[in-house]
Design a protein around this motif. Structure first.
Motif, PDB file in Angstrom:
ATOM      1  N   THR A 176     -82.851 -13.944  35.556  1.00  0.00           N
ATOM      2  CA  THR A 176     -83.350 -13.958  34.249  1.00  0.00           C
ATOM      3  C   THR A 176     -83.051 -12.627  33.595  1.00  0.00           C
ATOM      4  N   GLU A 177     -82.550 -11.570  34.266  1.00  0.00           N
ATOM      5  CA  GLU A 177     -82.119 -10.318  33.774  1.00  0.00           C
ATOM      6  C   GLU A 177     -81.293  -9.807  34.579  1.00  0.00           C
ATOM      7  N   ASN A 178     -80.113  -8.846  34.054  1.00  0.00           N
ATOM      8  CA  ASN A 178     -79.125  -8.086  34.798  1.00  0.00           C
ATOM      9  C   ASN A 178     -78.296  -9.194  35.617  1.00  0.00           C
ATOM     10  N   VAL A 179     -77.983 -10.371  34.804  1.00  0.00           N
ATOM     11  CA  VAL A 179     -77.530 -11.418  35.555  1.00  0.00           C
ATOM     12  C   VAL A 179     -76.132 -11.089  36.247  1.00  0.00           C
ATOM     13  N   VAL A 180     -75.212 -10.361  35.809  1.00  0.00           N
ATOM     14  CA  VAL A 180     -73.655 -10.234  36.476  1.00  0.00           C
ATOM     15  C   VAL A 180     -74.055  -9.310  37.592  1.00  0.00           C
ATOM     16  N   PRO A 181     -74.802  -8.127  37.531  1.00  0.00           N
ATOM     17  CA  PRO A 181     -74.760  -7.069  38.514  1.00  0.00           C
ATOM     18  C   PRO A 181     -75.687  -7.847  39.833  1.00  0.00           C
ATOM     19  N   HIS A 182     -76.709  -8.642  39.538  1.00  0.00           N
ATOM     20  CA  HIS A 182     -77.334  -9.172  40.705  1.00  0.00           C
ATOM     21  C   HIS A 182     -76.397 -10.407  41.288  1.00  0.00           C
ATOM     22  N   ALA A 183     -75.702 -11.001  40.545  1.00  0.00           N
ATOM     23  CA  ALA A 183     -74.618 -11.896  40.908  1.00  0.00           C
ATOM     24  C   ALA A 183     -73.664 -11.271  41.715  1.00  0.00           C
ATOM     25  N   GLN A 184     -73.124 -10.213  41.505  1.00  0.00           N
ATOM     26  CA  GLN A 184     -71.982  -9.209  42.252  1.00  0.00           C
ATOM     27  C   GLN A 184     -72.687  -8.818  43.530  1.00  0.00           C
ATOM     28  N   HIS A 231     -71.641 -17.143  34.118  1.00  0.00           N
ATOM     29  CA  HIS A 231     -70.704 -16.256  34.343  1.00  0.00           C
ATOM     30  C   HIS A 231     -70.025 -16.572  35.662  1.00  0.00           C
ATOM     31  N   LEU A 232     -68.444 -16.795  35.703  1.00  0.00           N
ATOM     32  CA  LEU A 232     -68.124 -16.643  37.079  1.00  0.00           C
ATOM     33  C   LEU A 232     -67.686 -15.428  37.529  1.00  0.00           C
ATOM     34  N   VAL A 233     -68.386 -15.187  38.747  1.00  0.00           N
ATOM     35  CA  VAL A 233     -68.184 -13.648  39.399  1.00  0.00           C
ATOM     36  C   VAL A 233     -67.301 -14.040  40.537  1.00  0.00           C
ATOM     37  N   THR A 234     -66.207 -13.385  40.606  1.00  0.00           N
ATOM     38  CA  THR A 234     -65.115 -13.531  41.420  1.00  0.00           C
ATOM     39  C   THR A 234     -64.837 -11.919  42.343  1.00  0.00           C
TER      40      THR A 234
END
Ligand code: C5P
Length: 218
Positions: A150-158, A187-190
């Motif tokens: 729900t927050e900081n979506v991309v950093p958490h996913a990385q 977001h697609l994180v690779t």
């Protein structure tokens, strides 16, 4: 059938919730519908892939042209995924219960008048994504996980990508009305970066992801 860019490839997909038994009549579950995972399985099959869909209890129909393995618990899901290997790719879209009751009652737990309610002790379930991503043998070439944030979506996913040892994370922004809905904002994180996809119907997210998987396995 089995023609297209994924012809000759085997992909394992997990989908839906898990049910964790408390006693013969009760369980712990979550609200996952299985819609996104089932759509991914269907999209991979539409590209010619041989698809094994390991699914928890869901109300959505089995996708056409897919081998469906129905399980209930996280431990059964892990065993079914391992039994389906080898695979070229694996996509972990299931909402696996993090915890299960430490002991499953063999009889229905009784309500005793005047007595306090029972306490349920929980224990950790296996992390299926991390287990498969960190396998020494028969690790699928491409391992894809999901992350709902729900927050900081991309950093958490990385961080999750590195912690779990998977190749890609499909990061779901669930701050709006995505949960249980028909659309998804991901977001697609690779390893090589982050792609922000527009808000799309879940079937279209599935088609794009399947196309990217086909490209990568080609
Ligand atoms: O750690 P978290 O539950 O946020 O990670 C989500 C990702 O991990 C999803 O791809 C989910 O299918 C997978 N997962 C799993 N087994 C678990 C917990 C999560 O495969 N026990």
């Amino acid at each position: 059938l089995h023609q297209g860019p994924l012809a000759g490839r085997h992909v394992v997909v997990t989908s839906g919730p898990t049910h964790e038994n408390i006693d013969p009549v009760r369980y712990i579950a979550n609200r996952s519908s299985g819609r996104q995972g089932h759509a991914i399985a269907a999209a991979l099959a539409a590209l010619g892939g041989r698809v094994t869909l390991v699914s928890g209890p869901v109300a959505v129909p089995d996708p056409a042209g897919v081998t469906v393995v129905k399980i209930e618990s996280a431990r059964d899901m892990l065993a079914a995924v391992e039994a389906a290997l080898p695979a070229d790719a694996a996509v972990f879209a299931a909402a696996v219960a993090d915890f299960r009751p430490a002991e499953i009652g063999t009889q229905k737990i009784k309500k005793v008048p005047g007595a306090p309610p029972p306490e349920i002790t929980l224990t950790l379930n296996p992390d299926i994504l991390a287990t498969i991503a960190q396998r020494q043998v028969q690790r699928p070439r491409l391992v894809v996980g999901f992350a709902a944030e729900t927050e900081n979506v991309v950093p958490h996913a990385q961080q999750k990508r590195l912690r779990k040892g998977c190749d890609w994370i499909v990061a779901n922004d669930v701050s709006g009305d995505v949960m249980g809905g028909a659309e998804n904002a991901v977001h697609l994180v690779t390893e090589s970066g982050v792609e922000d996809w527009p808000r799309l119907p879940k079937a279209e997210v599935a088609r794009r992801l399947a196309a990217r998987i086909a490209e990568t396995l080609a």
